[in-house]
Design a protein around this motif. Structure first.
Motif, PDB file in Angstrom:
ATOM      1  N   LYS A  33      -8.397  17.237   4.881  1.00 34.29           N
ATOM      2  CA  LYS A  33      -8.620  17.185   6.322  1.00 34.29           C
ATOM      3  C   LYS A  33      -8.471  18.586   6.913  1.00 34.29           C
ATOM      4  O   LYS A  33      -7.551  19.321   6.567  1.00 34.29           O
ATOM      5  CB  LYS A  33      -7.621  16.236   6.980  1.00 34.29           C
ATOM      6  N   GLY A  34      -9.373  18.933   7.829  1.00 33.37           N
ATOM      7  CA  GLY A  34      -9.335  20.241   8.470  1.00 33.37           C
ATOM      8  C   GLY A  34     -10.037  21.333   7.708  1.00 33.37           C
ATOM      9  O   GLY A  34     -10.166  22.453   8.215  1.00 33.37           O
ATOM     10  N   MET A  35     -10.497  21.054   6.489  1.00 31.23           N
ATOM     11  CA  MET A  35     -11.182  22.080   5.701  1.00 31.23           C
ATOM     12  C   MET A  35     -12.588  22.298   6.247  1.00 31.23           C
ATOM     13  O   MET A  35     -13.305  21.344   6.548  1.00 31.23           O
ATOM     14  CB  MET A  35     -11.235  21.662   4.226  1.00 31.23           C
ATOM     15  N   ARG A  36     -12.986  23.549   6.384  1.00 33.57           N
ATOM     16  CA  ARG A  36     -14.319  23.899   6.856  1.00 33.57           C
ATOM     17  C   ARG A  36     -15.196  24.277   5.675  1.00 33.57           C
ATOM     18  O   ARG A  36     -14.810  25.068   4.820  1.00 33.57           O
ATOM     19  CB  ARG A  36     -14.248  25.055   7.859  1.00 33.57           C
ATOM     20  N   VAL A  37     -16.393  23.702   5.633  1.00 32.89           N
ATOM     21  CA  VAL A  37     -17.304  23.953   4.522  1.00 32.89           C
ATOM     22  C   VAL A  37     -18.529  24.750   4.947  1.00 32.89           C
ATOM     23  O   VAL A  37     -19.228  25.317   4.104  1.00 32.89           O
ATOM     24  CB  VAL A  37     -17.754  22.620   3.873  1.00 32.89           C
ATOM     25  N   VAL A  38     -18.816  24.799   6.264  1.00 33.09           N
ATOM     26  CA  VAL A  38     -19.970  25.551   6.759  1.00 33.09           C
ATOM     27  C   VAL A  38     -19.601  26.205   8.085  1.00 33.09           C
ATOM     28  O   VAL A  38     -18.648  25.799   8.755  1.00 33.09           O
ATOM     29  CB  VAL A  38     -21.209  24.640   6.964  1.00 33.09           C
ATOM     30  N   GLU A  39     -20.387  27.214   8.467  1.00 32.37           N
ATOM     31  CA  GLU A  39     -20.266  27.834   9.781  1.00 32.37           C
ATOM     32  C   GLU A  39     -21.184  27.090  10.736  1.00 32.37           C
ATOM     33  O   GLU A  39     -22.403  27.089  10.566  1.00 32.37           O
ATOM     34  CB  GLU A  39     -20.677  29.313   9.717  1.00 32.37           C
TER      35      GLU A  39
END
Length: 748
Positions: A326-332
C-alpha cells in the motif's frame, strides 16, 4: 566406466505399497524431499533414448500409436498407454542394442541428462516425441489453423473444386466440405520442442546468466519436473520440431498457457525466463530502469511466496524483485489528472482542501519504484495505476513479461476486469504473456485469444506472436500420488466427530484413515472456520502444546496476523491450520501430511487445488479426506469423479474410496446449480440468513457439539440473568427518583 551403474541402469527400485505400521512414517510427505520430483515418466523409454536407440513403428512392444484420451489425440508408447502410470516398466521391454555402443554412451553421458533420457547432444524428431509422450507432455498451437498452416487449404481444396465443376450441371452447388477433420487438425497443431534434460543445460545450451545458473544449483535443483522440462525450452526461445517458435517473434518467446498439476514447480518455470530476460536487457545497456515484468497472484500469501522464491534466484544478479504494498508508486501520474482532481474539490471547504492537499503531497514524496519484477494482487496494482481517481489508468510502457499465476481465478468474474485492465495497461509491442494453473477451462483459452487479438488490433500489430498451450498429464485432474477418502458423515455433528477421530485415532472406533499433523482443514465460510477453531482449540493436550498448536487463517485478519500465522505454520509451531479457500491455491507448504475438506469444495477445480497442498513435488503419502452430509449429496458427483480418475491413474484396484454403485447413484448437477454452488457454496452453510426457514436451516448446520436441549437451557439461563440485571437497574432508578435530590445536611 561405473560397473554398478551399468548393471542397474534398467532397474527401477520400488518400495512395497504395504508398508508395516512401524515404517509408516517413512512414507509421509513430511519426511523430506522426494527423490524424484517427476510425476509421470517411463524409464524404459528414456533408457532407449539415452542409449541412442530409435523406437520405430513395427518394432515389437515399442511401436508408437495414437491414443484418444480426455485431451484429444496423443501419440503414446504402447508400453505406457495408462496415463499417470508409476513408470515401473519391465526391464524386458527395453530393446537390446549394441553393447559396445552402450558402453561408449555410458562413459561419455551426462548423469543428470541420462536420468531424464536426454543428453547435451542434438535430438531428432522421434526422440523429442518419445520423451515428451513418456512424460505426458502435450504442446499445441492455439492460433487459427489458417495462420499456422497457410498453404494447407490451397493444396487440399484443388481436387474437390475440380470434382464439383463436373457435378454442377446435374445438381445444385453444395457448401464446401471441411478439408481436415478435427482429429487431423489437433494432430497438425501438435508441437515437439526439445525437452530439458537437466538444469545444467540451461547454462550450456540456452546460455542463461551465469549467476542465475549458480543460484539454481545452490537451491539443489538438478532434475526438472515435467512442466519445467517442457516449458523452459519454449520460454527460452527453443525452436520446435515441425514449426519455429521464432517465426514472427522478435525475441524467440511465445505467449504460453500452461496446465500442470499442483506442486509440479510452475513458479520456478516462469521465474527463470523472466529473470534471465531482465539480465539480458541490463547487459544491453538499457538506460531506462523500471518495471520490466509483472507477476499477478490472487492472494497476498501466494504473492509473498513468489517473492521469497524469486529473491533466492536473483541473488547477486542485479535484478530486483518486490512485492506490491500500500502506498507504493509504480508510475508518474500526469498533471492533467491532478488538475481534474483540483476542479472536483473546488466546492469543498478550505480546511478539507488543505488536508487533502497535504495528503497528496505526502504521497507524491514517495519515489516511483525501480524494481525490475513486481509481484502483486490485481486490485492493489489497479489502485496504484488509477491513483487520484483519474478517468483513465496509467500505462506501463516498459513491461515486457506479464505472468498470471492461477490464471483461471484471475480471469474469473471476481478478478477479470482488474486483470484485464492491467493487461491493457502494458503497451510494449514485445509484451509476452504466460498463464499458469492446475485447472484451466476452454473459456479461459478463448478469453486469452480474444484479449491478444484486441490488443494487437488496438496497437496496429499485423503479425501476432505464437500462442501455445502446454498440458502435463490429464487436464483438470488431481495428482495421482495422494490417497483420497470420501466419507459420509450424515450431519454436522457427524463431521465434527469424524474430525476428532482423526485427531485422536486411538480414542474412537478403528479406521483406516491415519492423518498426522501438520495438516490443513478447509471450510466454506469465515464464520465456520472461526467456529471450528473454537471447537478444536482444546483438543490438543497441554503436554503437546495445547491451543497454540491450532490456528485459524482467513481474510478478515490483518496482514500482520496472517503473516505471523503463516510463519508459525511453516516453522512447525502450528500443527493444524483451519482456513478458507484463501490457502487453496498456489501456496507451498513442504511436508503437509494431509488435507481435510470439512466442507465440500464449491467446484471440482477447487477440490483439485485444495488437495494439491499435499503431495508436493512428487512426494508420496499425502491424504485428502472429504466429509459430506445429507445436504451435500447433490454436489458430490463431480468430486467423486475426480477421485475415481485419480485412483485409476494410481493403479489402485482394491478397496476404492468411490465405488461404481456410488457414482451411478449420485445425482448429476444442472449447469445453473453449478454456477450457484461456485458463487455461494452449499446454501445450507451460507453465512447470510434471509428468512425464518434459512434461520432454522442455519441452526441445523452450525458447528457445535452441544445438543439443541443444552443450547435452549443456556439461552434460558442467559435470559434469566439479563432479566435480573434489568430489574435491579430499574429498581435503582426508582429508588433514586423517590429520594430527595438535595442534601439537607446533618441535624443539630
Amino acid at each position: 566406466m561405473d560397473a554398478f551403474k551399468l548393471l542397474t541402469r534398467s532397474t527401477k527400485l520400488k518400495t512395497s505399497s504395504n508398508n508395516p505400521a512401524g515404517n509408516q512414517s517413512s512414507t509421509l510427505p513430511s519426511t523430506g524431499k522426494a527423490s524424484n520430483p517427476q510425476l509421470f515418466r517411463n524409464q524404459a523409454v528414456l533408457d532407449d533414448v539415452n542409449q541412442g536407440r530409435k523406437r520405430k513403428r513395427g518394432d515389437g512392444g515399442s511401436s508408437v500409436r495414437e491414443y484418444e484420451g480426455r485431451n484429444g489425440v496423443e501419440e503414446v508408447d504402447d508400453a505406457s498407454v495408462d496415463f499417470f502410470s508409476s513408470g515401473n516398466t519391465s526391464a524386458g521391454t527395453v530393446q537390446k542394442g549394441n553393447k559396445k555402443k552402450d558402453e561408449d554412451k555410458e562413459d561419455s553421458g551426462n548423469e543428470d541428462g541420462e536420468e531424464n533420457g536426454d543428453g547435451e547432444g542434438d535430438m531428432d524428431d522421434i526422440q523429442c516425441r518419445t520423451i515428451l509422450n513418456s512424460h505426458k507432455i502435450k504442446v499445441s498451437d492455439l492460433r487459427d489453423f489458417e495462420e499456422i498452416h497457410p498453404h494447407v487449404n490451397t493444396v487440399q481444396t484443388e481436387e474437390p473444386k475440380r470434382k464439383k465443376k463436373k457435378k454442377e450441371k446435374k445438381s445444385q452447388p453444395q457448401p464446401e466440405e471441411t478439408q481436415l477433420s478435427k482429429k487431423e487438425q489437433k494432430k497438425a497443431r501438435r508441437l515437439f520442442p526439445r525437452p530439458l534434460g537437466s538444469f545444467k543445460e540451461l547454462r550450456s545450451r540456452y546460455k542463461i546468466s551465469r549467476r542465475l545458473a549458480e543460484n539454481i544449483a545452490e537451491q539443489g535443483f538438478t532434475v526438472p519436473t515435467e512442466v519445467q522440462l517442457g516449458s523452459l525450452p519454449l520460454l527460452l526461445g527453443e525452436e520446435t520440431i515441425g514449426q519455429k517458435t521464432t517465426e514472427g517473434n522478435s525475441n524467440g518467446q511465445p505467449d504460453l498457457l500452461v496446465v500442470a498439476p499442483t506442486g509440479s514447480g510452475k513458479t520456478l518455470a516462469f521465474l527463470i525466463p523472466v529473470i534471465n530476460n531482465i539480465v539480458k536487457w541490463h547487459h544491453e545497456g538499457t538506460e531506462e530502469r523500471g518495471i520490466f515484468s509483472i507477476v499477478i497472484a490472487p492472494t497476498k500469501e501466494l504473492a509473498g511466496q513468489i517473492v521469497n522464491e524469486g529473491r533466492k534466484l536473483v541473488a547477486g544478479s542485479g535484478v530486483k524483485i518486490t512485492m506490491m504494498k500500500k502506498g507504493m508508486r509504480v508510475v508518474e501520474h500526469d498533471q492533467n489528472g491532478d488538475a481534474d482532481v483540483m476542479d472536483e474539490r473546488s466546492d469543498k471547504s478550505e480546511s478539507e482542501s488543505d488536508s487533502e492537499e497535504e495528503g497528496k503531497k505526502n504521497r507524491s514524496k514517495a519515489p516511483v519504484t525501480k524494481s525490475d519484477i513486481l509481484v502483486t494482487t490485481p486490485l492493489m496494482l489497479v489502485n496504484a495505476l488509477s491513483a487520484n481517481r483519474t478517468k483513465s489508468m496509467a500505462t506501463l510502457p516498459l513491461v515486457r513479461n506479464l505472468v498470471l499465476d492461477e490464471a483461471d481465478v484471475l480471469l474469473d468474474p471476481l478478478f477479470r476486469e482488474q486483470t484485464l485492465d492491467i493487461w491493457r495497461s502494458c503497451v510494449h509491442p514485445n509484451l509476452r504473456v504466460s498463464l499458469w494453473s492446475a485447472t484451466m477451462g476452454s473459456n479461459i483459452e478463448d478469453l486469452t485469444k480474444s484479449t491478444i487479438k484486441e490488443r494487437n488490433d488496438t496497437s496496429g500489430i499485423t503479425k501476432s506472436n505464437p500462442l501455445y498451450r502446454l498440458v502435463v498429464g490429464l487436464k483438470d485432474s488431481a495428482i495421482p500420488n495422494i490417497n483420497h477418502k470420501l466419507i459420509y458423515a450424515g450431519s454436522e455433528q457427524g463431521k465434527l466427530l469424524g474430525l476428532r477421530q482423526l485427531l485422536h485415532p486411538t480414542a474412537g472406533p478403528s479406521t483406516d484413515v491415519r492423518l498426522r499433523p501438520p495438516f490443513l482443514i478447509f471450510t466454506q465460510t469465515i464464520p465456520r472456520a472461526v467456529a471450528l477453531h473454537s471447537e478444536l482449540r482444546y483438543d490438543i493436550p497441554p503436554e503437546a502444546g495445547g491451543s497454540s498448536r491450532i490456528a485459524v487463517l482467513h481474510s478478515d485478519l490483518s496482514d500482520s496476523q496472517r503473516s505471523e500465522i503463516m510463519k508459525g505454520f511453516r516453522k512447525g509451531e502450528i500443527w493444524i491450520l483451519v482456513t478458507t479457500d484463501l490457502l487453496a491455491r498456489g501456496v507451498d507448504f513442504r511436508g503437509i501430511n494431509g488435507v481435510v475438506n470439512y466442507d465440500i469444495p464449491n467446484s471440482a477445480a477447487v477440490y483439485v487445488h485444495r488437495v494439491g497442498r499435499t503431495g508436493r513435488a512428487g512426494r508420496e503419502g499425502g491424504i485428502a479426506v472429504t466429509y459430506y452430509t445429507k445436504e451435500d449429496i447433490p454436489y458430490v458427483k463431480s468430486i467423486a469423479n475426480i477421485i475415481d480418475v485419480s485412483e485409476k491413474a494410481r493403479g489402485k484396484t482394491g478397496d476404492k474410496s468411490v465405488q461404481k454403485w456410488l457414482l451411478d447413484a449420485l445425482p448429476d448437477l444442472k449447469k445453473r446449480d453449478k454456477k450457484e454452488l461456485k458463487k455461494h457454496g452449499v446454501k445450507a452453510r451460507q453465512s447470510t440468513v434471509k428468512n425464518a426457514k434459512d434461520e432454522e436451516q442455519h441452526r441445523k448446520t452450525r458447528i457445535s457439539t452441544k445438543s439443541g436441549y443444552e443450547r435452549r437451557m443456556e439461552n434460558k439461563k442467559k435470559g434469566a440473568i439479563s432479566a435480573s440485571k434489568a430489574r435491579k437497574t430499574r429498581q435503582m432508578e426508582d429508588d433514586g427518583e423517590g429520594s430527595d435530590s438535595s442534601w439537607g445536611g446533618l441535624d443539630d
